[in-house]
Design a protein around this motif. Structure first.
Motif, PDB file in Angstrom:
ATOM      1  N   UNK A   1     121.488  16.782  30.385  1.00  0.00           N
ATOM      2  CA  UNK A   1     121.421  16.191  31.607  1.00  0.00           C
ATOM      3  C   UNK A   1     120.804  14.816  31.866  1.00  0.00           C
ATOM      4  N   UNK A   2     119.644  14.822  31.479  1.00  0.00           N
ATOM      5  CA  UNK A   2     118.869  13.498  31.497  1.00  0.00           C
ATOM      6  C   UNK A   2     119.679  12.346  30.833  1.00  0.00           C
ATOM      7  N   UNK A   3     119.928  12.890  29.649  1.00  0.00           N
ATOM      8  CA  UNK A   3     120.779  11.728  28.637  1.00  0.00           C
ATOM      9  C   UNK A   3     122.066  11.194  29.141  1.00  0.00           C
ATOM     10  N   UNK A   4     122.786  12.253  29.780  1.00  0.00           N
ATOM     11  CA  UNK A   4     124.135  11.867  30.743  1.00  0.00           C
ATOM     12  C   UNK A   4     123.986  10.998  32.040  1.00  0.00           C
ATOM     13  N   UNK A   5     122.938  11.256  32.563  1.00  0.00           N
ATOM     14  CA  UNK A   5     122.543  10.552  33.661  1.00  0.00           C
ATOM     15  C   UNK A   5     121.988   9.003  33.325  1.00  0.00           C
ATOM     16  N   UNK A   6     121.199   8.980  32.542  1.00  0.00           N
ATOM     17  CA  UNK A   6     120.832   7.769  32.161  1.00  0.00           C
ATOM     18  C   UNK A   6     121.831   6.700  31.292  1.00  0.00           C
ATOM     19  N   UNK A   7     122.634   7.607  30.610  1.00  0.00           N
ATOM     20  CA  UNK A   7     123.574   6.981  30.208  1.00  0.00           C
ATOM     21  C   UNK A   7     124.679   6.216  31.196  1.00  0.00           C
ATOM     22  N   UNK A   8     124.935   7.016  32.139  1.00  0.00           N
ATOM     23  CA  UNK A   8     125.746   6.399  33.312  1.00  0.00           C
ATOM     24  C   UNK A   8     125.040   5.102  33.865  1.00  0.00           C
ATOM     25  N   UNK A   9     123.612   5.331  34.355  1.00  0.00           N
ATOM     26  CA  UNK A   9     123.081   4.081  34.860  1.00  0.00           C
ATOM     27  C   UNK A   9     122.998   3.033  33.743  1.00  0.00           C
ATOM     28  N   UNK A  10     122.876   3.304  32.637  1.00  0.00           N
ATOM     29  CA  UNK A  10     122.887   2.249  31.593  1.00  0.00           C
ATOM     30  C   UNK A  10     124.080   1.477  31.168  1.00  0.00           C
ATOM     31  N   UNK A  11     125.258   2.259  31.647  1.00  0.00           N
ATOM     32  CA  UNK A  11     126.679   1.609  31.403  1.00  0.00           C
ATOM     33  C   UNK A  11     126.755   0.341  32.447  1.00  0.00           C
ATOM     34  N   UNK A  12     125.939   0.592  33.558  1.00  0.00           N
ATOM     35  CA  UNK A  12     126.495  -0.201  34.693  1.00  0.00           C
ATOM     36  C   UNK A  12     125.379  -1.481  34.593  1.00  0.00           C
TER      37      UNK A  12
ATOM     38  N   UNK B   1     107.997  19.457  36.229  1.00  0.00           N
ATOM     39  CA  UNK B   1     108.040  17.922  35.898  1.00  0.00           C
ATOM     40  C   UNK B   1     109.515  17.596  35.185  1.00  0.00           C
ATOM     41  N   UNK B   2     109.664  18.395  34.308  1.00  0.00           N
ATOM     42  CA  UNK B   2     111.139  18.195  33.833  1.00  0.00           C
ATOM     43  C   UNK B   2     112.311  18.519  34.841  1.00  0.00           C
ATOM     44  N   UNK B   3     112.191  19.378  35.419  1.00  0.00           N
ATOM     45  CA  UNK B   3     113.219  19.630  36.545  1.00  0.00           C
ATOM     46  C   UNK B   3     113.255  18.606  37.665  1.00  0.00           C
ATOM     47  N   UNK B   4     112.097  18.349  38.038  1.00  0.00           N
ATOM     48  CA  UNK B   4     111.955  17.042  39.134  1.00  0.00           C
ATOM     49  C   UNK B   4     112.741  15.675  38.633  1.00  0.00           C
ATOM     50  N   UNK B   5     112.415  15.550  37.069  1.00  0.00           N
ATOM     51  CA  UNK B   5     112.938  14.061  36.615  1.00  0.00           C
ATOM     52  C   UNK B   5     114.473  14.406  36.839  1.00  0.00           C
ATOM     53  N   UNK B   6     115.077  15.544  36.391  1.00  0.00           N
ATOM     54  CA  UNK B   6     116.352  15.739  36.339  1.00  0.00           C
ATOM     55  C   UNK B   6     117.096  15.615  37.983  1.00  0.00           C
ATOM     56  N   UNK B   7     116.235  16.223  38.813  1.00  0.00           N
ATOM     57  CA  UNK B   7     116.613  15.999  40.168  1.00  0.00           C
ATOM     58  C   UNK B   7     116.718  14.585  40.720  1.00  0.00           C
ATOM     59  N   UNK B   8     115.811  13.669  40.245  1.00  0.00           N
ATOM     60  CA  UNK B   8     115.702  12.426  40.895  1.00  0.00           C
ATOM     61  C   UNK B   8     116.802  11.690  40.309  1.00  0.00           C
ATOM     62  N   UNK B   9     117.072  12.095  38.792  1.00  0.00           N
ATOM     63  CA  UNK B   9     118.180  11.180  38.348  1.00  0.00           C
ATOM     64  C   UNK B   9     119.663  11.756  38.909  1.00  0.00           C
TER      65      UNK B   9
END
Length: 258
Positions: A123-134, A243-251
């Motif tokens: 989930x973190x990788x997919x979210x960051x990848x979506x942001x990085x594409x833009x 912490x991990x769940x919070x990071x995913x929730x923020x993304x």
């Protein structure tokens, strides 16, 4: 001088990064350093964000994201990810409180831990990848932000709940005593300052950040209720999972708006 020592104590506790020898160590500093989890998270996020941005100049966004995540695991030693896996193993099945605490002490990785770790990292990788594409720069800034803000959740958890395990056998005994309202207030101050800085640098992201914060707060409340019901409090492993769940929730909150 003491605030700087507390920052370095938090840095030594949460990461593999070296600290100056003059800092020294006192056991009570570990209990008092919790507000500096947020600045430490900002430093980790800035380093991994720099890796993401620099890598994106050479390779596709997906490669840049994976390299940044690998750098984060190296810097922290997978500290929070290990807690996530242990928490999923302990609380994934329908077992008693005593059995769950015993499972979380086991260093071996079980099926629930493996599944939880893979899904959260994906989930973190997919979210960051979506942001990085833009925009790789925006992704790097948001990585810095989420790394800092997500580390406020464990401090809130230590303030709201008692320690669930045996304090005498805790890996970090001072943290088993919990965190006071003063530490929580300073933590929230650091978090608000970070939000203000990012909002100044990227005003257009303010609504998305607000949604991310709301999502993160909801996850924090859910974790507190879940841990209170299942364990009667927190453990070191559950702090890492929070912490991990919070990071995913923020993304995910960022992407839901952005």
């Amino acid at each position: 001088m003491l605030p700087l020592r507390l920052f370095f104590t938090a840095l030594q506790f949460l990461t593999r990064l070296p600290i100056p020898r003059w800092v020294g160590f006192e056991p009570e500093w570990l209990a008092r350093c919790t507000p500096y989890f947020v600045p430490v998270g900002v430093l980790v996020g800035a380093l991994t964000g720099a890796v993401l941005w620099a890598s994106a100049q050479l390779w596709p966004p997906v490669i840049a994201v994976l390299l940044a995540m690998a750098a984060g695991v190296y810097i922290t030693g997978g500290f929070h990810e290990d807690g996530l896996a242990d928490t999923c193993d302990g609380l994934g099945g329908a077992v008693s409180r005593e059995k769950a605490l015993l499972i979380m002490k086991d260093s071996r990785l079980g099926s629930y831990g493996a599944l939880g770790l893979v899904l959260v990292l994906a989930l973190k990788a997919a979210a960051l990848w979506t942001l990085a594409q833009a925009s790789p720069l925006t992704a790097a800034l948001m990585l810095t932000w989420t790394q800092g803000i997500s580390r406020a959740l464990p401090v809130a958890l230590m303030t709201a709940l008692p320690y669930a395990g045996d304090p005498e056998h805790a890996k970090a005994k001072p943290l088993a005593s919990g965190s006071g309202t003063g530490e929580l207030a300073l933590t929230m101050g650091f978090a608000l300052a970070l939000c203000a800085l990012l909002a100044t640098l990227r005003p257009t992201l303010l609504p998305a950040m607000a949604v991310g914060l709301a999502t993160c707060a909801a996850v924090g409340l859910w974790m507190a209720r879940w841990l209170h019901r299942r364990l009667g409090g927190y453990t070191g492993d559950t702090l890492g999972a929070t912490q991990q769940f919070g990071e995913v929730a923020l993304l995910l909150g960022l992407l839901a708006w952005h």
